[in-house]
Design an enzyme around this catalytic site. Sequence first.
Site, PDB file in Angstrom:
ATOM      1  N   ASP A 196       0.935  -1.348   0.465  1.00  0.00           N
ATOM      2  CA  ASP A 196      -0.176   0.554   0.213  1.00  0.00           C
ATOM      3  C   ASP A 196       0.616   1.019   0.067  1.00  0.00           C
ATOM      4  OD1 ASP A 196       0.534  -0.055   2.509  1.00  0.00           O
ATOM      5  OD2 ASP A 196      -1.060  -0.338   3.784  1.00  0.00           O
ATOM      6  N   LYS A 254      -1.287  -9.479   2.831  1.00  0.00           N
ATOM      7  CA  LYS A 254      -0.616  -9.288   4.453  1.00  0.00           C
ATOM      8  C   LYS A 254      -1.256  -7.723   4.846  1.00  0.00           C
ATOM      9  CE  LYS A 254       3.714  -6.199   3.736  1.00  0.00           C
ATOM     10  NZ  LYS A 254       2.522  -4.499   4.715  1.00  0.00           N
ATOM     11  N   GLU A 271       9.934  -4.362  10.175  1.00  0.00           N
ATOM     12  CA  GLU A 271       9.800  -3.166   9.958  1.00  0.00           C
ATOM     13  C   GLU A 271      10.377  -2.159  11.427  1.00  0.00           C
ATOM     14  OE1 GLU A 271       7.160  -1.538   7.499  1.00  0.00           O
ATOM     15  OE2 GLU A 271       8.050   0.846   7.453  1.00  0.00           O
ATOM     16  N   GLU A 317      -0.974  -5.472   8.984  1.00  0.00           N
ATOM     17  CA  GLU A 317      -0.080  -4.740   9.835  1.00  0.00           C
ATOM     18  C   GLU A 317      -1.384  -5.330  10.935  1.00  0.00           C
ATOM     19  OE1 GLU A 317      -0.026  -0.539   9.630  1.00  0.00           O
ATOM     20  OE2 GLU A 317       1.279  -1.114   7.129  1.00  0.00           O
TER      21      GLU A 317
HETATM   22  O1  KIV Z   1       3.441  -1.027   1.519  1.00  0.00           O
HETATM   23  C1  KIV Z   1       4.510  -1.882   1.933  1.00  0.00           C
HETATM   24  O2  KIV Z   1       5.193  -1.302   0.786  1.00  0.00           O
HETATM   25  C2  KIV Z   1       5.491  -2.218   2.596  1.00  0.00           C
HETATM   26  C3  KIV Z   1       6.668  -2.619   2.267  1.00  0.00           C
HETATM   27  C4  KIV Z   1       7.623  -1.434   2.829  1.00  0.00           C
HETATM   28  C5  KIV Z   1       6.753  -3.417   3.890  1.00  0.00           C
HETATM   29  O3  KIV Z   1       4.753  -2.702   3.597  1.00  0.00           O
END
Ligand code: KIV
Length: 278
Positions: free
Chosen positions: A49, A118, A186, A120
């Site tokens: 994102d 993915k 991260e 968070e």
């Molecule tokens: O959105 C993204 O590019 C990410 C990476 C930095 C891990 O979550």
Amino acid sequence: MSAPPPVRPTLPTDILARKGGVPLVCLTAYTTPVSRLVDPHCDVVLVGDSLGMVLHGLPSTLGVTMEMMILHGQAVMRGNTSAMCVIDMPFGSYEESPQQAFRNAVRLMAETGAPSVKLEGGQHMAETIAFLTARGVPVMAHIGLTPQSVNTLGGYKVQGRDADRARVIADAQAVSGAGAFAVVLEKVPDGLARDIAGALPIPTIGIGASVACDGQILVVDDMLGLFTDFRPKFVKRYAELGHTADEAIAAYAADVRARVFPAAEHVFPDTLKKSPSK
Ligand code: KIV
């Protein structure tokens, strides 16, 4: 001579099986041409994102929508051959309930063809990760600095120093226990990331974390140096394409103004020359 075996796309289970092995190479991609460029070199391609900031000029990832993720996910999947593709769930698409997360994860997977998502969050997302994985949605977790929480974290700060250390360790254990097939760490201090990588049974993928992680990820535009004004400590620039592009565009502008472009080889003649017959 027999044809070479067809390339099989990497699956989330293949990534899980790489724990402790040769480090996983991961990059972002948001478009078909970049997907084609990174695919032969990467184990994992993330439709992050971060595209909100990188492509759309947004101030953070908070304004990214499901429609944006689906559009870019479809573009990336058109260029995908072998790397495992994972799509970020945008802010607001999964936090409300496991059921909301399931509905939107299924939409992302069904409408793009990507095999995983993915999201968070650590301990507070464990129930959702368990709900998704039990229902056929492979989940990559993302802990430490979680950019979608920039407003509650008070900025893009390193996470897990001093008193915060125990929380990041508990987050890592929670997402792994809930069934995530890998976890992004991260902006987590080196020693802490090292400890987590050593303790978890799933691959840890670092960004601003540690060389001891099971893999590394960067935003492709950052490592290619496409921006001249964005230089976080954790990005190693492997090219300076921003400068190269600036020079090329300046040269084009000068050529157009001087009427030296297009030259004879770039235009079409009024009559075609006949080649002599034999
Ligand atoms: O959105 C993204 O590019 C990410 C990476 C930095 C891990 O979550």
